[in-house]
Scaffold this active site. Structure first.
Site, PDB file in Angstrom:
ATOM      1  N   LYS A  66     -72.493 -34.614 -30.581  1.00 25.23           N
ATOM      2  CA  LYS A  66     -71.109 -34.544 -30.091  1.00 25.23           C
ATOM      3  C   LYS A  66     -70.852 -35.712 -29.153  1.00 25.23           C
ATOM      4  O   LYS A  66     -71.729 -36.106 -28.368  1.00 25.23           O
ATOM      5  CB  LYS A  66     -70.929 -33.209 -29.374  1.00 25.23           C
ATOM      6  N   SER A 125     -64.733 -26.723 -28.701  1.00 25.61           N
ATOM      7  CA  SER A 125     -64.459 -28.142 -28.748  1.00 25.61           C
ATOM      8  C   SER A 125     -65.485 -28.921 -29.596  1.00 25.61           C
ATOM      9  O   SER A 125     -65.285 -30.115 -29.819  1.00 25.61           O
ATOM     10  CB  SER A 125     -64.442 -28.717 -27.336  1.00 25.61           C
ATOM     11  N   SER A 160     -67.691 -23.348 -26.809  1.00 25.63           N
ATOM     12  CA  SER A 160     -67.478 -24.525 -27.644  1.00 25.63           C
ATOM     13  C   SER A 160     -68.538 -24.876 -28.671  1.00 25.63           C
ATOM     14  O   SER A 160     -68.342 -25.809 -29.434  1.00 25.63           O
ATOM     15  CB  SER A 160     -67.247 -25.750 -26.749  1.00 25.63           C
TER      16      SER A 160
END
Lengths: 476, 479
Positions: free
Chosen positions: B79, B154, B178
């Site tokens: 990420k 996210s 997330s």
């Protein structure tokens, strides 16, 4: 209207740890800009603070030396504000649980002792330095100083004069030097002082509105700033005006304080506990060890030297100015030298030699044992005072055995009275005219004879003995 | 054999046994990314050359027996809020759109040292604030199961990449759900470890006391293997720690009912049925503080975020506005122009709850609620070895639906925030589909330090079901 000036101090002391408070960068002063920083102290994304335990230790010792109550559980808090020299946009400090609270430091002004209350002492990290380049019209930022450990010491508003403030700062400085936690050099910024000052009618119990003064670069600046601000407020109040609570910047060149109506007047710092650092715990054992590590402090030594050793105030102050010097002195005493003698020799020969060789007390090579020996040899009459100084000068850097040195260089005092008698007879024998003149009344010539005799004896005779023998041979 | 049908551990084994090479797997991954990234937008940065070079290096080391990790040679994605040295790390934000960190996060250093092949950086909600991965300045991540829908957030890019077969596992971050929620939205497995287990050094902070790096993969076993490589006390992170192992036995499990609306009907029923065949006692129970927990989460997270994001001021790195007559103006403009709407909203919220006069009413109170939530959960874990609950109320919504109603979006986090408030390990495993045919997830949560127990049950349940093996391309993939 008689006014009373009320002052409180906020002092920042830079701790002399080798590395910064939350990272492993060096704290060395004077490096090239931005050569002593890393992702942590420049607040790069993803970097995290990790506490340098030495900082905790130094801070706790400072708190204990200032008679504070030391918290067993210490926490850090974030103080949030924006400024280019603060890379994270917050300073890691302590608000809710500072290291030390409710302490005091005794000061002495004009022979009177007074206690200055310490409201609190806490740890925090320093910010960077802004360097304004007027010519280029730019401001540069040096992050070397970011993350250098500081302790902030806040006093109660107990000061009533600038003399008291200076006395406090000098004492505080010595405490820190004795503890070895800071070198407290105002010119290098390792000791910084902000002054909070207000006036009130004499006898009033209420505090007036205070202003805060920053940018005080020396003890002298502190004294002048206090004088200026007290006067400025007096004039303001007496003309019916009102003192505005604000931060003022001291201008040393113009000798005035100017309002800083910009950044810091009413800032809401939105303090909250620092989530990246767990609480720091001090056990009872830790506190005991820390307390035990605190040496007898300068002002404690000073009064002990006066009280117990019979030294003058002046001498005590001089000897205790540097911890290493006081330690040296005490070692000298442990060798059997009397307090007054020891003090004397240090303040004459030793300090002079130190100055000559630009040596600090910590760097002294000449051991107290050898100095004590020289002092003893002089008392015994093996060296006269002049030759003793020569010996000291000779062994100052090498710390050679003084007896050996004296023997090697033929500096020992001639005590053989036969030799003295012989020398005097020879000198007088060579100067029949002057002898006649002396005996006829020209007393002044005595000094001349002494000089000649000392020369003949290569300065190694005890002047007293020479004098005595001369008198005997001249008068008798 | 399509290597993409293998789990990360199966691939690792295949490489070790010589059935295929790390380079082959990497080429396949890069091809898949090239094929699919335009439609799902999972990757922000793809590292073709670096990955191939690494793959060849790693392959040699494996052949010489120098790399023995079960994940050696397995390509993965990270990420984009986790720092990777000399590689663009953007947090999905204009503010860091050209930020290249000078260091790599500890967790990623460990994965690479174990022989993992970094393929690239994954798309996400800006600064990890969001539940749909629509707030990225690089465009939204589209769900591989239905490209007209979001992938969750996210860590949307991380979940989508694994679901689309672009990598065998991905590293995400979980602050309020997330990792778990996008995993649920994309039909993959996502694990958030106990707080402190994985170092946060190099993880660009959103909310410090909640953030944790987690793993997303096709199976609980894969997630466990990835976590094993990443975990460990790190001297660069003072909040990282070792957690004492607790017993992995699961005898009694509690089922938590809904919060803001109950979860999709069949989810918990399916759970009961499957568990009954495991000889694990199941009992419905309640967590009375769920609504308060959500409020406390948003207050505290916003407060921490408002402070953590103060460093983005245009002075030292990141986006800097062109104009600005003085520092204050430069900072204000840089932040106004550099941050997106949701980020600004949370910074303002956080600043407000910490401000003079409101600190006690909001922040301090929220901290007290947090303690209460922790205590309540501890009580529940005396009785139950694990708690089972939904991840979200429904499967992934359509693109564009959520951003105009931020509070509704916040409410959808009600099942996931508790694990972050209390620092507990929690995993989301695929558990069927909703009425729109979109994947939904089942959450397993355990007491602090019980990561093995949590993943153990997840693994057991995955042996009895096959939802975690389903792939979007089998279904047709598009809306």
């Amino acid at each position: 209207m008689e006014w009373e000036v009320v002052i409180g101090l906020e002092t920042h002391v830079e701790l002399a740890t080798r590395t910064k408070v939350f990272c492993a960068c060096s704290t060395r002063f004077g490096a090239e800009p931005n050569t002593q920083c890393c992702p942590v102290c420049t607040g790069m994304p993803g970097a995290l603070p990790v506490l340098n335990r030495k900082v905790m230790e130094y801070s706790a010792r400072a708190a204990l030396a200032l008679n504070c109550k030391v918290t067993k559980v210490s926490r850090f808090d974030r103080k949030n504000y924006f400024y280019p020299d603060l890379p994270k946009g917050y300073q890691i400090s302590q608000l809710y649980l500072p290291v030390g609270r409710e302490g005091w430091l005794p000061i002495e002004v004009n022979g009177r002792e007074k206690r200055i209350g310490i409201h609190e002492l806490h740890m925090e990290e320093d910010a960077g330095k802004l360097i304004h380049d007027e010519e280029m019209g730019v401001t540069r930022i040096d992050y070397n100083r970011c993350g250098v450990p500081l302790i902030e010491i806040v006093t109660e508003p107990d000061f009533r004069s600038s003399d008291e403030v200076i006395a406090y700062l000098e004492r505080l400085r010595l405490v820190m030097l004795y503890l070895g936690v800071s070198d407290c050099k105002m010119q290098e910024g390792s000791l910084r002082c902000d002054v909070n000052l207000s006036l009130r009618p004499k006898g009033s119990g209420k505090l007036g509105t205070r202003t805060e003064m920053k940018n005080l670069g020396s003890f002298r600046a502190v004294a002048r700033a206090i004088a200026y601000e007290a006067e400025r407020q007096r004039r303001l109040l007496e003309s019916g005006g009102v003192v505005i609570q604000e931060t003022r910047r001291w201008d040393e060149e113009k000798n005035e304080s100017l309002s800083m109506r910009t950044k810091e007047n009413t800032n809401d710092y939105r303090y909250f506990p620092e989530p990246d650092l767990p609480a720091v715990k001090l056990t009872k054992e830790d506190l005991k060890t820390l307390q035990a590590s605190i040496p007898e402090l300068a002002h404690e030594k000073e009064s002990r030297y006066c009280r117990e050793l019979g030294l003058s105030k002046q001498d005590s102050v001089l000897l205790t100015e540097r911890r290493a010097l006081a330690a040296y002195y005490e070692k000298l005493l442990s060798q059997g030298v009397s307090p007054k003698e020891g003090a004397n020799w240090i303040m004459t020969d030793l300090l002079r030699l130190m100055k000559e060789h630009s040596q600090e007390p910590e760097q002294l090579r000449l051991s107290p044992e050898h100095l004590a020996q020289v002092i003893a040899m002089t008392a015994e009459g093996r060296l006269n005072r002049g030759k003793a100084s020569e010996v000291l000068a000779g062994i100052f850097l090498t710390d050679e055995d003084p007896a050996e040195y004296a023997a090697c260089h033929g500096l020992e005092q001639i005590r053989d009275s036969a030799l003295v008698t012989e020398a005097v007879r020879t000198v007088l024998g060579d100067l029949p005219e002057q002898v006649a003149q002396y005996r006829a009344g020209k007393e002044k010539l005595f000094g001349f004879f002494v000089g000649r005799c000392m020369r003949a004896l290569k300065g190694k005779a005890d002047p007293k003995t020479v004098n005595q023998e001369l008198r005997r041979q001249l008068d008798g | 054999m399509d290597l993409r049908k293998l789990t990360a551990l199966e691939l690792g084994r295949a490489i070790k046994e010589g059935c295929c090479t790390a380079a082959e797997a990497t080429v396949l991954a890069l091809d898949t990314i090239r094929e699919k990234n335009e439609e799902n937008n999972a990757f922000i940065t793809v590292l073709e050359e670096r990955a191939m070079t690494r793959a060849k290096e790693v392959q040699k080391k494996i052949e010489h027996g120098e790399l023995t990790s079960p994940l050696a040679g397995v390509p993965f994605g990270v990420k984009d809020n986790i720092c990777t040295k000399d590689i663009l790390t953007t947090c999905g934000s204009k503010m860091l759109s050209d930020f290249v960190p000078p260091y790599t996060a500890t967790a990623i250093e460990k994965l690479e040292a174990a022989g993992g092949i970094l393929l690239g950086k994954l798309n996400m909600d800006e600064f990890a604030m969001g539940s749909t991965s629509e707030t990225s300045c690089f465009g939204p991540v589209r769900n591989p199961w239905d490209l007209s829908r979001v992938s969750g957030g996210s860590s949307g890019g991380a979940a989508a990449a694994v679901a689309a077969g672009e990598c065998w596992y991905a590293v995400g971050t979980d602050t309020g759900g997330s990792v778990r929620q996008p995993a649920a939205c994309c039909g993959v497995t996502g694990m958030k470890p106990s707080y402190g287990k994985v170092s946060r050094y190099g993880l660009i902070a959103y909310a410090s006391s909640f953030d944790q790096i987690g793993s997303i993969a096709r199976s609980a076993e894969d997630c466990a293997a990835v976590l094993k490589e990443m975990e460990g006390k790190d001297e660069r992170d003072a909040t990282s720690r070792r957690w004492e192992s607790v017993s992995a036995d699961v005898n009694q499990v509690g089922l938590l009912a809904g919060c803001f609306g109950k979860a999709e009907g069949g989810l918990m029923e399916r759970a009961k049925i499957v568990l009954s065949s495991c000889e694990i006692a199941v009992k419905e129970t309640e967590m009375p503080l769920m609504e308060e927990a959500l409020a406390a989460y948003y207050i505290i997270a916003a407060a921490e975020a408002s402070s953590n994001l103060s460093r983005y001021d245009g002075v030292k790195f990141g986006y800097r506005a062109d104009m600005g007559r003085n520092p204050a103006q430069l900072m204000a403009l840089s932040r106004t122009e550099g941050f997106g709407t949701e980020v600004k909203r949370r910074i303002l919220m956080g600043t407000f709850v910490l401000s003079d006069g409101y600190y006690d009413a909001y922040y301090k109170k929220a901290m007290a609620v947090r303690e209460g939530v922790k205590r309540k959960l501890t009580e529940l874990f005396v009785q139950y070895d694990l708690l089972l609950l939904p991840v979200t109320v429904t499967g992934a919504p359509k693109l564009g639906e959520s951003l105009t109603r931020p509070l509704d979006m916040y409410r959808s986090d009600c099942f996931t925030v508790m694990a972050n408030l209390a620092g507990l390990p929690a995993v989301s495993i695929p558990w069927g589909f909703d009425c729109s045919g979109m994947p939904v997830g089942l959450q397993i949560m355990g007491p602090v330090g019980s990561d093995d127990r949590v993943l153990g049950l997840a693994s057991q349940l995955q042996k009895l079901t096959d939802w975690h093996k389903r792939r979007p391309d089998e279904r047709g993939g598009e809306a």
